[in-house]
Design a protein around this motif. Structure first.
Motif, PDB file in Angstrom:
ATOM      1  N   UNK A   1       0.877  -1.175   0.000  1.00 29.84           N
ATOM      2  CA  UNK A   1       0.000   0.000   0.000  1.00 29.84           C
ATOM      3  C   UNK A   1       0.914   1.226   0.000  1.00 29.84           C
ATOM      4  N   UNK A   2       0.590   2.164  -0.840  1.00 29.79           N
ATOM      5  CA  UNK A   2       1.537   3.272  -1.079  1.00 29.79           C
ATOM      6  C   UNK A   2       0.832   4.611  -0.881  1.00 29.79           C
ATOM      7  N   UNK A   3       1.549   5.534  -0.270  1.00 28.75           N
ATOM      8  CA  UNK A   3       1.121   6.939  -0.168  1.00 28.75           C
ATOM      9  C   UNK A   3       2.330   7.811  -0.482  1.00 28.75           C
ATOM     10  N   UNK A   4       2.060   8.991  -0.979  1.00 27.86           N
ATOM     11  CA  UNK A   4       3.180   9.863  -1.375  1.00 27.86           C
ATOM     12  C   UNK A   4       2.778  11.326  -1.186  1.00 27.86           C
ATOM     13  N   UNK A   5       3.777  12.156  -1.091  1.00 31.64           N
ATOM     14  CA  UNK A   5       3.579  13.601  -1.034  1.00 31.64           C
ATOM     15  C   UNK A   5       4.734  14.280  -1.765  1.00 31.64           C
ATOM     16  N   UNK A   6       4.385  15.347  -2.447  1.00 35.47           N
ATOM     17  CA  UNK A   6       5.414  16.236  -2.997  1.00 35.47           C
ATOM     18  C   UNK A   6       5.083  17.653  -2.553  1.00 35.47           C
TER      19      UNK A   6
ATOM     20  N   UNK B   1      13.302  17.422  -7.059  1.00 37.97           N
ATOM     21  CA  UNK B   1      12.951  16.196  -6.331  1.00 37.97           C
ATOM     22  C   UNK B   1      11.937  15.387  -7.142  1.00 37.97           C
ATOM     23  N   UNK B   2      12.058  14.055  -7.084  1.00 34.06           N
ATOM     24  CA  UNK B   2      11.137  13.211  -7.828  1.00 34.06           C
ATOM     25  C   UNK B   2      11.008  11.845  -7.161  1.00 34.06           C
ATOM     26  N   UNK B   3       9.964  11.131  -7.530  1.00 36.06           N
ATOM     27  CA  UNK B   3       9.742   9.776  -7.015  1.00 36.06           C
ATOM     28  C   UNK B   3       8.979   9.011  -8.087  1.00 36.06           C
ATOM     29  N   UNK B   4       8.959   7.694  -7.931  1.00 42.43           N
ATOM     30  CA  UNK B   4       8.223   6.877  -8.892  1.00 42.43           C
ATOM     31  C   UNK B   4       7.938   5.512  -8.286  1.00 42.43           C
ATOM     32  N   UNK B   5       6.877   4.889  -8.762  1.00 38.04           N
ATOM     33  CA  UNK B   5       6.513   3.509  -8.419  1.00 38.04           C
ATOM     34  C   UNK B   5       6.327   2.781  -9.745  1.00 38.04           C
TER      35      UNK B   5
ATOM     36  N   UNK C   1      11.650  -7.040   4.513  1.00 37.51           N
ATOM     37  CA  UNK C   1      10.653  -6.130   5.044  1.00 37.51           C
ATOM     38  C   UNK C   1       9.521  -6.947   5.658  1.00 37.51           C
ATOM     39  N   UNK C   2       9.386  -6.956   6.983  1.00 36.98           N
ATOM     40  CA  UNK C   2       8.326  -7.745   7.621  1.00 36.98           C
ATOM     41  C   UNK C   2       6.948  -7.274   7.167  1.00 36.98           C
ATOM     42  N   UNK C   3       5.990  -8.172   7.266  1.00 36.91           N
ATOM     43  CA  UNK C   3       4.626  -7.793   6.919  1.00 36.91           C
ATOM     44  C   UNK C   3       4.150  -6.684   7.852  1.00 36.91           C
ATOM     45  N   UNK C   4       3.426  -5.736   7.278  1.00 43.49           N
ATOM     46  CA  UNK C   4       2.892  -4.559   7.987  1.00 43.49           C
ATOM     47  C   UNK C   4       3.990  -3.594   8.432  1.00 43.49           C
ATOM     48  N   UNK C   5       5.152  -3.713   7.833  1.00 44.43           N
ATOM     49  CA  UNK C   5       6.194  -2.691   8.066  1.00 44.43           C
ATOM     50  C   UNK C   5       6.033  -1.577   7.023  1.00 44.43           C
ATOM     51  N   UNK C   6       6.633  -0.413   7.310  1.00 49.14           N
ATOM     52  CA  UNK C   6       6.521   0.745   6.414  1.00 49.14           C
ATOM     53  C   UNK C   6       7.920   1.180   6.007  1.00 49.14           C
ATOM     54  N   UNK C   7       8.143   1.208   4.696  1.00 48.13           N
ATOM     55  CA  UNK C   7       9.407   1.695   4.147  1.00 48.13           C
ATOM     56  C   UNK C   7       9.203   3.145   3.726  1.00 48.13           C
ATOM     57  N   UNK C   8      10.075   4.042   4.230  1.00 44.37           N
ATOM     58  CA  UNK C   8       9.962   5.476   3.942  1.00 44.37           C
ATOM     59  C   UNK C   8      11.155   5.920   3.104  1.00 44.37           C
ATOM     60  N   UNK C   9      10.887   6.390   1.885  1.00 44.56           N
ATOM     61  CA  UNK C   9      11.899   6.983   1.010  1.00 44.56           C
ATOM     62  C   UNK C   9      11.618   8.481   0.954  1.00 44.56           C
ATOM     63  N   UNK C  10      12.638   9.312   1.015  1.00 36.49           N
ATOM     64  CA  UNK C  10      12.443  10.755   1.163  1.00 36.49           C
ATOM     65  C   UNK C  10      13.652  11.495   0.593  1.00 36.49           C
TER      66      UNK C  10
ATOM     67  N   UNK D   1       8.246  12.518  -0.578  1.00 36.33           N
ATOM     68  CA  UNK D   1       8.084  11.493   0.460  1.00 36.33           C
ATOM     69  C   UNK D   1       7.267  10.350  -0.126  1.00 36.33           C
ATOM     70  N   UNK D   2       7.793   9.138  -0.003  1.00 41.18           N
ATOM     71  CA  UNK D   2       7.119   7.937  -0.513  1.00 41.18           C
ATOM     72  C   UNK D   2       7.070   6.904   0.610  1.00 41.18           C
ATOM     73  N   UNK D   3       5.859   6.522   1.025  1.00 42.88           N
ATOM     74  CA  UNK D   3       5.668   5.518   2.072  1.00 42.88           C
ATOM     75  C   UNK D   3       5.055   4.273   1.441  1.00 42.88           C
ATOM     76  N   UNK D   4       5.641   3.092   1.759  1.00 42.36           N
ATOM     77  CA  UNK D   4       5.134   1.815   1.247  1.00 42.36           C
ATOM     78  C   UNK D   4       4.987   0.843   2.406  1.00 42.36           C
ATOM     79  N   UNK D   5       3.747   0.376   2.642  1.00 43.68           N
ATOM     80  CA  UNK D   5       3.504  -0.585   3.721  1.00 43.68           C
ATOM     81  C   UNK D   5       3.301  -1.974   3.101  1.00 43.68           C
ATOM     82  N   UNK D   6       4.030  -2.934   3.643  1.00 42.61           N
ATOM     83  CA  UNK D   6       3.939  -4.298   3.118  1.00 42.61           C
ATOM     84  C   UNK D   6       2.668  -4.968   3.625  1.00 42.61           C
ATOM     85  N   UNK D   7       2.038  -5.728   2.746  1.00 40.24           N
ATOM     86  CA  UNK D   7       0.818  -6.465   3.096  1.00 40.24           C
ATOM     87  C   UNK D   7       0.907  -7.880   2.542  1.00 40.24           C
TER      88      UNK D   7
END
Length: 586
Positions: A372-377, A389-393, A514-523, A575-581
């Motif tokens: 699950x992914x959320x992002x902000x610029x 600054x840039x990001x991509x999925x 990356x454990x399940x339900x962990x959140x990876x933050x790229x910034x 800012x790019x947040x990705x939560x593992x499911x």
């Protein structure tokens, strides 16, 4: 120095007889008819002879002067010194002259005084005089001293005004244009002009120019101005048009005429104000209520482009505007116009860069399995900063997903263009199945083809939803943060290669689970790097914010991170947040 220097001991019998002062008719006529005020003082500093110019200057007859020293002369219309102090005058250089200094320098040592400026007030009228004095001798015997006074008030006032104008223009050079913001620059002009040059000023720019368009075509019946600054020395004064208001005026209005002709319009007196500038009853009433008695409208022209006009009004200030004021304000307006044009050109480039940058960022984040992914610029809060600054999925055919974040140095269209090129190249190479190390090396080649002053950092993460393994590589970028299901946060140690574009480098990759339900933050660094704060402090703050935030909604977590760290950011933030499911589809 002895008693001989005491004016009281200088007996009049040591002074030349009256007949000695009139020895030649031609010289007598020269003395009496000279337009320069002259007075002859004997050895006792008593006035023995004056000419008509001197008597007119001080406003006293000979009877009130002859036989008296300066400290003994006191007429109804002039007073040279305080009654308790025998002060003759104080020169403009601050030196005090009295009878003793006059006797010692001129009489005794024979050192003349030449063109010393002094202030003289008579009946409330302040004058500036040039004073010269020299010792007069005959056959080695000192007869006295001749003192000459020349009224140079007009010349001195002209010099004073010229110095004041130069000082004002110097201050304009340092006070106007401190920022690349149109409204701030216009306010700086207003602050400089009021109350020194005007009791009120308004700065109105063509709305077409502010919108990046050209001047209206010939034949237009109206012009549209946007008010960008207004200031009045009277706090309670009514302002008809506030900052931001759109003002539509016919081409026959003074504002439009001054702008289209490129020349100032001047009203020297109240009659001209009413006749030339009070075009409507409302305007006439506003001028009358404010007490405007003189004004001028000056076009703002820079690099051949007419930007708008600045209007200067005087009400409390008693002096009317004249041609000298028009020249001064014209110079001031020219300097301000260049600064406003610099801000206008920068704003146009800034807006173009922002538009380009936003168009190159992902318009829609795709759904990917296992995340699950959320992002902000967030752009920088200062308009003088436009980042790269840039990001991509990037979902891949293999079921993997690439998460990318990067930061191009510099703040320009060039930086935004490089950002778009790096993003496109990353997406293409990822879909071709290139490993992270190879992708980063190729990105380095792309960046190296650009200006040496522009480089970039990048973090590339290739995630496998089935194994929850993530392979990461970095080109000088900050390490990603991993929030574990229990709330603890760690920063993944990714071997950092050199920035992209600064030279050949290896970009080794590292693997992390990356454990399940962990959140990876790229910034990007704009999130954690602030003036006066160590970047480690910012990263610690990020870890605490991620720990305290709820992972139920990644959007809310993004907002809380930006609220805690992104306030007053000096650089762009991605800012790019990705939560593992465990789910296969988001």
């Amino acid at each position: 120095m002895g008693d001989d220097h005491d004016p009281e001991r200088r007996a009049t019998d040591r002074s030349p007889p009256e007949s000695a002062l009139r020895v030649n008719p031609e010289l007598d006529a020269l003395f009496d008819q000279s337009p320069i005020a002259m007075v002859f003082l004997d050895r006792g500093l008593r006035a023995r002879r004056t000419n008509a110019a001197f008597r007119r200057l001080i406003g006293l007859p000979d009877e009130a002067i002859i036989g008296r020293r300066p400290s003994e002369v006191n007429g109804p219309s002039i007073k040279y010194w305080p009654a308790t102090q025998p002060m003759y005058w104080r020169a403009s250089d601050g030196k005090a002259w009295n009878e003793r200094t006059l006797a010692e320098q001129v009489m005794d040592r024979g050192v003349p005084v030449v063109n010393v400026h002094m202030e003289w007030t008579s009946a409330g009228n302040r004058r500036v005089l040039s004073w010269s004095a020299y010792r007069v001798t005959e056959n080695g015997r000192v007869l006295g001293a001749l003192s000459c006074l020349l009224d140079i008030t007009d010349h001195a006032q002209a010099i004073t005004r010229a110095h004041a104008r130069l000082e004002l223009l110097e201050r304009a050079g340092s006070q106007i244009g401190a920022t690349l913001d149109i409204h701030h620059t216009a306010r700086e002009l207003a602050d400089l002009a009021v109350p020194e040059l005007a009791d009120r000023i308004s700065v109105d720019l063509l709305d077409q120019v502010l919108q990046g368009e050209n001047l209206p075509r010939d034949g237009a019946r109206t012009l549209q101005f946007r008010r960008v600054a207004v200031r009045d020395s009277a706090v309670s004064a009514k302002i008809r048009y506030e900052v931001g208001d759109l003002i539509t005026l016919p081409v026959t209005s003074p504002h439009a005429v001054a702008l289209l002709r490129g020349k100032p319009l001047l009203a020297r007196n109240l009659a001209e104000v009413r006749g030339r500038f009070s075009g409507t009853p409302a305007v006439a009433e506003a001028f009358h209520a404010r007490g405007v008695h003189t004004l001028m409208v000056v076009p703002l022209v820079a690099r051949g482009v007419t930007l708008g006009v600045a209007s200067f009004f005087r009400a409390e200030h008693p002096e009317p505007y004249g041609e000298a004021d028009v020249r001064l304000v014209g110079d001031l307006a020219s300097r301000a116009a260049v600064c406003i044009d610099n801000a206008r050109l920068y704003t146009r480039e800034h807006n173009t860069a922002v538009t380009l940058q936003r168009s190159l960022l992902p318009q829609r984040i795709p759904q990917v399995p296992g995340l699950r992914i959320a992002h902000r610029y967030e752009p920088a809060s200062r308009t003088a900063e436009v980042g790269g600054d840039w990001f991509d999925v990037i979902p891949l055919d293999t079921g993997h997903v690439a998460l990318v974040v990067g930061d191009v140095t510099g703040h320009s269209i060039h930086a935004a263009a490089l950002m778009g090129q790096l993003r496109t190249t990353t997406s293409a190479l990822a879909r071709l199945g290139c490993p992270p190390e190879e992708i980063m090396r190729r990105l380095g080649d792309v960046a190296a083809e650009h200006d040496d002053e522009i480089g970039a950092t990048c973090l590339y993460a290739l995630y496998d939803p089935e194994s929850r393994r993530c392979r990461l590589t970095s080109a000088g970028h900050l390490p990603p943060a991993l929030r574990h299901p229990g709330g603890g946060v760690e920063f993944i140690d990714v071997p950092g290669g050199m920035m992209l574009g600064v030279g050949p480098s290896r970009y080794p990759a590292t693997d992390a689970e990356l454990p399940e339900d962990s959140v990876l933050a790229l910034y990007t660094d704009g999130l954690v790097e602030h003036p006066g704060q160590d970047i480690g402090t910012g990263m610690s703050h990020l870890a605490r914010t991620l720990t305290a935030g709820s992972t139920r909604s990644l959007d809310q977590l993004c907002d809380s991170v930006l609220a805690g760290l992104g306030a007053d950011a000096r650089d762009d933030i991605a800012l790019l947040l990705a939560r593992t499911t465990a789910a296969t589809v988001c």
